[in-house]
Design an enzyme around this catalytic site. Structure first.
Site, PDB file in Angstrom:
ATOM      1  N   LYS A  24     -15.028   7.920  -2.237  1.00 61.73           N
ATOM      2  CA  LYS A  24     -13.866   7.194  -2.782  1.00 61.73           C
ATOM      3  C   LYS A  24     -13.601   5.914  -2.001  1.00 61.73           C
ATOM      4  O   LYS A  24     -13.483   4.836  -2.575  1.00 61.73           O
ATOM      5  CB  LYS A  24     -12.629   8.083  -2.736  1.00 61.73           C
ATOM      6  CG  LYS A  24     -11.313   7.326  -2.884  1.00 61.73           C
ATOM      7  CD  LYS A  24     -10.125   8.222  -2.577  1.00 61.73           C
ATOM      8  CE  LYS A  24      -8.826   7.486  -2.464  1.00 61.73           C
ATOM      9  NZ  LYS A  24      -8.677   6.660  -1.257  1.00 61.73           N
ATOM     10  N   ASN A  25     -13.506   6.046  -0.682  1.00 59.64           N
ATOM     11  CA  ASN A  25     -13.081   4.885   0.097  1.00 59.64           C
ATOM     12  C   ASN A  25     -14.109   3.762   0.090  1.00 59.64           C
ATOM     13  O   ASN A  25     -13.761   2.601   0.269  1.00 59.64           O
ATOM     14  CB  ASN A  25     -12.735   5.300   1.533  1.00 59.64           C
ATOM     15  CG  ASN A  25     -11.403   6.036   1.584  1.00 59.64           C
ATOM     16  OD1 ASN A  25     -10.659   6.035   0.602  1.00 59.64           O
ATOM     17  ND2 ASN A  25     -11.111   6.667   2.703  1.00 59.64           N
ATOM     18  N   CYS A 119      -0.692   6.426  -1.654  1.00 57.27           N
ATOM     19  CA  CYS A 119      -0.078   7.625  -1.081  1.00 57.27           C
ATOM     20  C   CYS A 119       1.059   7.307  -0.138  1.00 57.27           C
ATOM     21  O   CYS A 119       0.999   6.369   0.644  1.00 57.27           O
ATOM     22  CB  CYS A 119      -1.151   8.430  -0.361  1.00 57.27           C
ATOM     23  SG  CYS A 119      -2.249   9.248  -1.513  1.00 57.27           S
ATOM     24  N   ARG A 124       3.119   1.403   5.353  1.00 57.52           N
ATOM     25  CA  ARG A 124       1.741   0.938   5.469  1.00 57.52           C
ATOM     26  C   ARG A 124       1.744  -0.590   5.382  1.00 57.52           C
ATOM     27  O   ARG A 124       1.454  -1.166   4.341  1.00 57.52           O
ATOM     28  CB  ARG A 124       0.869   1.595   4.389  1.00 57.52           C
ATOM     29  CG  ARG A 124       0.787   3.096   4.581  1.00 57.52           C
ATOM     30  CD  ARG A 124      -0.013   3.785   3.499  1.00 57.52           C
ATOM     31  NE  ARG A 124      -1.440   3.732   3.710  1.00 57.52           N
ATOM     32  CZ  ARG A 124      -2.325   4.372   2.930  1.00 57.52           C
ATOM     33  NH1 ARG A 124      -1.913   5.089   1.925  1.00 57.52           N
ATOM     34  NH2 ARG A 124      -3.612   4.273   3.182  1.00 57.52           N
ATOM     35  N   ASP A 306      -7.542  11.638   7.445  1.00 57.91           N
ATOM     36  CA  ASP A 306      -7.618  12.186   6.081  1.00 57.91           C
ATOM     37  C   ASP A 306      -7.997  13.668   6.075  1.00 57.91           C
ATOM     38  O   ASP A 306      -7.812  14.346   5.066  1.00 57.91           O
ATOM     39  CB  ASP A 306      -8.637  11.406   5.239  1.00 57.91           C
ATOM     40  CG  ASP A 306      -8.110  10.038   4.839  1.00 57.91           C
ATOM     41  OD1 ASP A 306      -6.922   9.766   5.076  1.00 57.91           O
ATOM     42  OD2 ASP A 306      -8.894   9.247   4.287  1.00 57.91           O
ATOM     43  N   ARG A 398      -6.766  11.526  -7.735  1.00 56.43           N
ATOM     44  CA  ARG A 398      -7.028  10.164  -7.271  1.00 56.43           C
ATOM     45  C   ARG A 398      -8.296  10.096  -6.429  1.00 56.43           C
ATOM     46  O   ARG A 398      -8.929   9.055  -6.356  1.00 56.43           O
ATOM     47  CB  ARG A 398      -5.885   9.697  -6.373  1.00 56.43           C
ATOM     48  CG  ARG A 398      -4.690   9.229  -7.122  1.00 56.43           C
ATOM     49  CD  ARG A 398      -3.699   8.623  -6.153  1.00 56.43           C
ATOM     50  NE  ARG A 398      -2.618   8.023  -6.896  1.00 56.43           N
ATOM     51  CZ  ARG A 398      -1.490   7.613  -6.364  1.00 56.43           C
ATOM     52  NH1 ARG A 398      -1.298   7.716  -5.075  1.00 56.43           N
ATOM     53  NH2 ARG A 398      -0.559   7.068  -7.107  1.00 56.43           N
TER      54      ARG A 398
HETATM   55  C1  UD1 Z   1      -7.837   3.685   5.150  1.00 56.03           C
HETATM   56  C2  UD1 Z   1      -8.313   4.755   4.207  1.00 56.03           C
HETATM   57  C3  UD1 Z   1      -7.431   5.985   4.342  1.00 56.03           C
HETATM   58  C4  UD1 Z   1      -7.383   6.451   5.785  1.00 56.03           C
HETATM   59  C5  UD1 Z   1      -7.044   5.299   6.723  1.00 56.03           C
HETATM   60  C6  UD1 Z   1      -7.186   5.672   8.180  1.00 56.03           C
HETATM   61  C7  UD1 Z   1      -9.291   3.519   2.388  1.00 56.03           C
HETATM   62  C8  UD1 Z   1      -9.165   3.044   0.981  1.00 56.03           C
HETATM   63  N1  UD1 Z   1      -8.259   4.239   2.849  1.00 56.03           N
HETATM   64  O1  UD1 Z   1      -6.495   3.365   4.820  1.00 56.03           O
HETATM   65  O2  UD1 Z   1      -7.966   7.001   3.512  1.00 56.03           O
HETATM   66  O3  UD1 Z   1      -6.388   7.450   5.925  1.00 56.03           O
HETATM   67  O4  UD1 Z   1      -7.920   4.180   6.482  1.00 56.03           O
HETATM   68  O5  UD1 Z   1      -8.467   6.111   8.453  1.00 56.03           O
HETATM   69  O6  UD1 Z   1     -10.296   3.292   3.029  1.00 56.03           O
HETATM   70  N2  UD1 Z   1      -1.658  -1.074   9.924  1.00 56.03           N
HETATM   71  C9  UD1 Z   1      -0.730  -2.047  10.247  1.00 56.03           C
HETATM   72  N3  UD1 Z   1      -0.864  -3.293   9.683  1.00 56.03           N
HETATM   73  C10 UD1 Z   1      -1.872  -3.594   8.812  1.00 56.03           C
HETATM   74  C11 UD1 Z   1      -2.809  -2.601   8.484  1.00 56.03           C
HETATM   75  C12 UD1 Z   1      -2.681  -1.340   9.056  1.00 56.03           C
HETATM   76  O7  UD1 Z   1       0.194  -1.814  11.020  1.00 56.03           O
HETATM   77  O8  UD1 Z   1      -1.918  -4.748   8.335  1.00 56.03           O
HETATM   78  C13 UD1 Z   1      -1.546   0.278  10.526  1.00 56.03           C
HETATM   79  C14 UD1 Z   1      -1.236   1.362   9.483  1.00 56.03           C
HETATM   80  O9  UD1 Z   1       0.145   1.473   9.249  1.00 56.03           O
HETATM   81  C15 UD1 Z   1      -1.819   2.569  10.151  1.00 56.03           C
HETATM   82  C16 UD1 Z   1      -3.025   2.042  10.916  1.00 56.03           C
HETATM   83  O10 UD1 Z   1      -2.811   0.640  11.036  1.00 56.03           O
HETATM   84  O11 UD1 Z   1      -0.898   3.105  11.085  1.00 56.03           O
HETATM   85  C17 UD1 Z   1      -4.358   2.276  10.250  1.00 56.03           C
HETATM   86  O12 UD1 Z   1      -4.310   1.854   8.901  1.00 56.03           O
HETATM   87  P1  UD1 Z   1      -5.603   1.374   8.107  1.00 56.03           P
HETATM   88  O13 UD1 Z   1      -6.819   1.693   8.910  1.00 56.03           O
HETATM   89  O14 UD1 Z   1      -5.405  -0.016   7.662  1.00 56.03           O
HETATM   90  O15 UD1 Z   1      -5.572   2.349   6.857  1.00 56.03           O
HETATM   91  P2  UD1 Z   1      -5.846   2.016   5.329  1.00 56.03           P
HETATM   92  O16 UD1 Z   1      -6.852   0.948   5.224  1.00 56.03           O
HETATM   93  O17 UD1 Z   1      -4.546   1.877   4.632  1.00 56.03           O
END
Ligand code: UD1
Length: 420
Positions: A24-25, A119, A124, A306, A398
């Protein structure tokens, strides 16, 4: 689609062989990446899941020619696409709709995307994505519920304050065709980052270092078409491994990449579960009691957040006291409130859950609050005495392809019914 519920009768140990679907990711990053191509692309091994259906609709909304055979492949001709924005409705269908920001910025120097849905597992923010776009020459911001990015991209150095998967993907997408070179420091190392880099490179991009914490991107002018199969789903593999362990089963999970699963395999071994790898399969075999363990989520190659939810469901029946620490998202224990209704002994304090294993769970009606929480409720229900009801199973669709069919093929008693 009307409201539904899933019914799971526990107590059957899972046995047999099951094949993992495409990731998925990785799919949700690779599909938007096709917009950067100057020729048609074909993406294979796509999972038949709601997030992929939503992206097919989004590319069509932008004007691309999309020929989608669910569960198989998607042919995308991005050349007719003229849109730079997508509807609020489509943006809310998946979190990763914000990858359109990077890919449209890279394609046409301009993008405007409604702040995405996805989710509910805590706030986020997207500040790092926007900071990354600015570092490579765009103006980027968030106003009135819209994420915007615009500018002629020159490339540049991007330093992420924290490791972010989404931020790394978005900057890779935007920078692939920038006029200059980009270096991403403190990049995410997840397998799907490597898969996205491999796909972009298969089209002629010049990306090095994916899978390490420094990614170097030399911008190119032209990307040609490519036929590319995405890697197997790491989290589905892990969920099936946990389901096998939870039910005292003996399951071979085939078509996976065992090296992506090392953090989970190590934890299952520590619990006393047998885990055996071959080239593209993992056998999970329960031989005795499962012991309590401590789990702390980390960025890859650490234990994935996850899988924290399915894993903490499994730990509710392990012998002893487990401590689970969630370091990535702040609201990722809501599934435990539901599983407590089944008789689990759990205390949550901030980002830590203390789980005292009980000998048995009892069925209960429960609600899935997000994708992986839904998977955790299935795991708990598979272990419980009686028939549990899981409401809002749409969250599970999803990200998991035909989860009931797969579990049923291993001997689980699981079905879905429409609610009147
Ligand atoms: C992706 C995955 C999700 C997984 C997560 C962590 C996809 C589509 N989704 O989510 O399944 O749970 O990685 O492995 O690949 N953060 C900030 N600012 C930003 C971006 C992130 O503060 O601009 C923080 C987030 O709140 C979180 C951490 O960084 O605490 C990690 O988030 P991130 O790695 O970006 O997760 P996703 O890409 O949303």
């Amino acid at each position: 689609m009307g409201k539904e519920r899933m019914l799971v009768t526990g107590g059957h140990s899972l046995e047999g062989q099951v094949r993992v679907s495409g990731g998925k990711n990785t799919a949700v990053a690779v599909i938007p990446a096709t917009l950067l191509s100057d020729e048609p692309c074909t993406i294979e091994n796509l999972p038949d899941i709601e997030d992929v259906h939503a992206l097919a609709d989004i590319l069509a909304e932008l004007g691309a020619k999309v020929d989608y055979e669910p569960g198989r492949l998607m042919r995308i001709d991005p050349r007719p696409a003229e849109g730079i924005s997508i509807s609020y409705h489509n943006a809310q269908r998946l979190r990763a709709s914000y990858y359109l920001l990077g890919s449209l910025l890279g394609r046409c120097g301009h993008a405007k995307i409604p702040t995405p849905g996805g989710c509910e597992i805590g706030t986020r923010p997207v500040d790092q994505h926007l900071k990354g776009f600015r570092a490579i020459g765009a103006e980027a911001g968030e106003i009135g519920g819209m994420l915007t990015a615009e500018g002629e991209l020159t490339g540049g150095d991007v330093f992420f304050d924290m490791v972010t998967v989404g931020g790394t993907v978005n900057v890779m997408l935007a920078a692939a065709k920038a006029k200059g070179n980009t270096t991403i420091y403190n990049a995410a190392k997840e397998p799907h980052i490597v898969d996205l880099a491999n796909f972009l490179n298969s089209m002629g991009a010049r990306i090095k270092g994916a899978g390490t914490d420094i990614i170097r991107i030399r911008g190119v002018q032209y990307l040609h078409g490519s036929t590319y199969a995405v890697i197997p789903d790491q989290i589905e593999t892990g969920t099936l491994m946990i389901a096998a362990a939870a039910t005292g089963g003996d399951v071979i999970i085939s078509g996976c990449i065992p090296t992506h699963m090392e953090a989970l395999s190590a934890k299952l071994l520590e619990m006393g579960v047998k885990v055996t790898d071959s080239d593209d399969a993992i056998r999970v075999h329960v031989v005795g009691p499962r012991r309590a363990i401590n789990v702390k989520t980390q960025v890859y190659p650490g234990f994935p957040t996850d899988l924290q939810q399915p894993m903490s469901a499994l730990l509710t029946t392990a012998k002893g006291t487990s401590i689970v620490t969630e370091t990535i998202f702040e609201q990722r224990f809501r599934h435990l409130d539901e599983i407590r209704r089944m008789g689990a002994h759990v205390r949550v304090m901030g980002r830590t859950a203390i789980i005292e294993g009980v000998s048995e769970l009892y069925s209960a009606p429960m609600t899935a609050t997000d994708l992986r929480a839904g998977a955790a409720l299935i795991i708990a229900s598979l272990m419980a005495r009686g028939t549990s009801e899981i409401y809002e199973p749409g969250f599970i669709d999803r990200g998991y392809e035909h989860i009931e069919d797969k579990l049923r093929s291993l001997g689980a008693e699981i079905r879905r019914e429409a609610l009147l």
